[in-house]
Design a protein around this motif. Structure first.
Motif, PDB file in Angstrom:
ATOM      1  N   GLU A  21       0.827  -1.203   0.000  1.00 37.33           N
ATOM      2  CA  GLU A  21       0.000   0.000   0.000  1.00 37.33           C
ATOM      3  C   GLU A  21       0.860   1.252   0.000  1.00 37.33           C
ATOM      4  N   THR A  22       0.393   2.288  -0.671  1.00 31.30           N
ATOM      5  CA  THR A  22       1.065   3.584  -0.658  1.00 31.30           C
ATOM      6  C   THR A  22       0.614   4.311   0.600  1.00 31.30           C
ATOM      7  N   VAL A  23       1.581   4.789   1.383  1.00 32.79           N
ATOM      8  CA  VAL A  23       1.244   5.432   2.657  1.00 32.79           C
ATOM      9  C   VAL A  23       1.725   6.877   2.742  1.00 32.79           C
ATOM     10  N   GLY A  24       2.382   7.353   1.711  1.00 34.13           N
ATOM     11  CA  GLY A  24       2.864   8.723   1.701  1.00 34.13           C
ATOM     12  C   GLY A  24       3.567   8.987   0.384  1.00 34.13           C
ATOM     13  N   ASP A  25       4.001  10.212   0.203  1.00 34.79           N
ATOM     14  CA  ASP A  25       4.731  10.575  -1.011  1.00 34.79           C
ATOM     15  C   ASP A  25       6.020   9.771  -1.101  1.00 34.79           C
ATOM     16  N   GLY A  26       6.094   8.831  -2.035  1.00 35.92           N
ATOM     17  CA  GLY A  26       7.303   8.054  -2.225  1.00 35.92           C
ATOM     18  C   GLY A  26       7.515   6.971  -1.180  1.00 35.92           C
ATOM     19  N   ILE A  27       6.477   6.606  -0.432  1.00 32.12           N
ATOM     20  CA  ILE A  27       6.601   5.578   0.615  1.00 32.12           C
ATOM     21  C   ILE A  27       5.501   4.532   0.426  1.00 32.12           C
ATOM     22  N   ARG A  28       5.919   3.261   0.389  1.00 28.32           N
ATOM     23  CA  ARG A  28       4.989   2.138   0.281  1.00 28.32           C
ATOM     24  C   ARG A  28       5.335   1.118   1.360  1.00 28.32           C
ATOM     25  N   ARG A  29       4.349   0.330   1.789  1.00 26.69           N
ATOM     26  CA  ARG A  29       4.625  -0.661   2.823  1.00 26.69           C
ATOM     27  C   ARG A  29       3.809  -1.929   2.601  1.00 26.69           C
ATOM     28  N   GLN A  30       4.349  -3.017   3.177  1.00 31.08           N
ATOM     29  CA  GLN A  30       3.659  -4.299   3.200  1.00 31.08           C
ATOM     30  C   GLN A  30       3.799  -4.878   4.601  1.00 31.08           C
ATOM     31  N   MET A  31       2.655  -5.213   5.213  1.00 29.46           N
ATOM     32  CA  MET A  31       2.696  -5.893   6.496  1.00 29.46           C
ATOM     33  C   MET A  31       3.175  -7.313   6.250  1.00 29.46           C
ATOM     34  N   LEU A  32       4.114  -7.743   7.070  1.00 26.42           N
ATOM     35  CA  LEU A  32       4.629  -9.101   6.964  1.00 26.42           C
ATOM     36  C   LEU A  32       4.030  -9.899   8.116  1.00 26.42           C
TER      37      LEU A  32
END
Length: 120
Positions: A21-32
């Motif tokens: 998921e995109t969470v900010g400008d230029g930041i993406r994350r995946q819950m592991l």
């Protein structure tokens, strides 16, 4: 002899681009992997992306998988690169600026309910 619990169907997490998921400008994350007491999150940063200074009730330990980051914890700043780590105690202000595109592996205790859309 203790009986080992069987893993649930969500005990294993594979890399799935649609789970990012995109969470900010230029930041993406995946819950592991996560459970009530721990959560691991992979966070991709583009060059120049900023993880704004913030605080939360969780302990956080982060591993720099790749890239370079200017990390601030409680007013102190250090430049960290691949292989480096940092720890943030609960309620301390912290943030990071990505100096060179990279990935952080963040570990939280307890899990970040807010990342799952739940109340904290």
């Amino acid at each position: 002899m203790a009986t080992l619990a069987k893993p649930s169907s969500d005990a294993f997490v594979r890399y799935e681009p649609e789970a990012i998921e995109t969470v900010g400008d230029g930041i993406r994350r995946q819950m592991l992997g996560y459970g009530p007491e721990i959560m691991i999150v992979r966070v991709w940063f583009e060059n120049g992306a900023v993880g704004e200074v913030h605080a939360h009730r969780h302990s956080q330990s982060s591993y720099v998988e790749s890239g370079r980051f200017l990390v601030e914890i409680d007013g102190e700043k250090q430049e960290l690169g691949a292989g480096d780590c940092f720890y943030v105690a609960p309620h301390l202000d912290h943030g990071a600026v990505c100096l060179e595109e990279g990935v952080l592996i963040d570990t939280f205790s307890p899990l970040r309910e807010d990342f799952l859309g739940e109340e904290t």
